[in-house]
Design a protein around this motif. Structure first.
Motif, mmCIF file in Angstrom:
data_model
loop_
_atom_site.group_PDB
_atom_site.id
_atom_site.type_symbol
_atom_site.label_atom_id
_atom_site.label_comp_id
_atom_site.label_asym_id
_atom_site.label_seq_id
_atom_site.Cartn_x
_atom_site.Cartn_y
_atom_site.Cartn_z
ATOM 1 N N GLY A 106 0.818 -1.214 0.000
ATOM 2 C CA GLY A 106 0.000 0.000 0.000
ATOM 3 C C GLY A 106 0.849 1.260 0.000
ATOM 4 N N THR A 107 2.049 1.167 0.577
ATOM 5 C CA THR A 107 2.978 2.310 0.580
ATOM 6 C C THR A 107 3.527 2.549 -0.833
ATOM 7 O OG1 THR A 107 3.581 1.872 2.875
ATOM 8 C CG2 THR A 107 5.127 3.194 1.593
ATOM 9 N N ALA A 108 3.907 1.471 -1.525
ATOM 10 C CA ALA A 108 4.403 1.618 -2.910
ATOM 11 C C ALA A 108 3.298 2.190 -3.795
ATOM 12 C CB ALA A 108 4.878 0.267 -3.442
ATOM 13 N N TRP A 109 2.059 1.784 -3.540
ATOM 14 C CA TRP A 109 0.911 2.310 -4.291
ATOM 15 C C TRP A 109 0.772 3.818 -4.035
ATOM 16 C CZ3 TRP A 109 -4.883 0.854 -2.976
ATOM 17 C CH2 TRP A 109 -5.730 1.524 -3.874
ATOM 18 N N SER A 110 0.735 4.224 -2.767
ATOM 19 C CA SER A 110 0.497 5.649 -2.495
ATOM 20 C C SER A 110 1.680 6.521 -2.927
ATOM 21 C CB SER A 110 0.153 5.881 -1.020
ATOM 22 O OG SER A 110 1.191 5.444 -0.205
ATOM 23 N N ARG A 111 2.915 5.979 -2.826
ATOM 24 C CA ARG A 111 4.092 6.770 -3.260
ATOM 25 C C ARG A 111 4.277 6.742 -4.779
ATOM 26 N NH1 ARG A 111 8.781 4.710 0.915
ATOM 27 N NH2 ARG A 111 7.803 5.425 2.831
ATOM 28 N N GLY A 112 3.786 5.687 -5.426
ATOM 29 C CA GLY A 112 3.972 5.551 -6.875
ATOM 30 C C GLY A 112 5.395 5.237 -7.262
#
Ligand code: SME
Length: 158
Positions: free
Chosen positions: A84-90
């Motif tokens: 979810g962190t990789a998703w929100s940071r892109g």
């Protein structure tokens, strides 16, 4: 279809050999899930990772996609865990020791290190590639660079 060939060289050499095979196997005539399934298998059996797979963005969650390895959680909220962190940071997140990552979601207690690479379409994250190792410090710049190439090959199909 040919069987997977694994180079006997080092990690960079293995990725080079793998990327040319992935390029040959990707099939623009089938849906993304079929291509994700083959990539997960090829990565998993080339490197012997603990868990290798994809989560797809469905609405406001990541939903489990094709994978190789033990059972995994089916849904992850944006901003939660490494995925979810990789998703929100892109951008790619490399975690050398998951016990030191606040909010890490332990689908498997054997997981020690992790890398998550987002897949983008029109500037938006549509999926992530998640790989877990049962050893700490498995993933470095060589993995990040090559896994980002593999994910970009996949995203070009759409
Ligand atoms: N560890 C991940 C959850 C997915 S599993 O590793 C398969 C995370 O923290 O997002």
């Amino acid at each position: 279809m040919e069987e997977l060939r694994v180079s006997s060289g080092g990690k960079a050499e293995k990725y080079k050999c793998l990327i040319s095979q992935i390029d040959a196997v990707l099939d623009g005539t089938v849906d993304i899930v079929a291509n994700m399934a083959n990539i997960a298998s090829m990565l998993h059996f080339t490197f012997g990772f603990w868990w290798t797979g994809f989560y797809r963005v469905v609405g406001d969650e990541l939903v489990l996609g094709p994978f190789q390895g033990p059972l995994a959680c089916t849904k992850i909220a944006r901003g939660r865990g490494v995925c979810g962190t990789a998703w929100s940071r892109g951008c790619t997140v490399v975690v050398p020791d998951v016990s030191l990552f606040p909010g890490h979601i332990a689908c498997s207690s054997a997981s020690r290190s992790e890398i998550v690479v987002p897949m983008l379409r029109n500037g938006h994250v549509v999926a992530v590639l998640d790989i877990d190792s049962d050893k700490t410090g498995t993933f470095d710049e060589v993995d990040r660079e090559n896994l980002e190439i593999i994910v970009s090959l996949l995203s070009r199909l759409q």
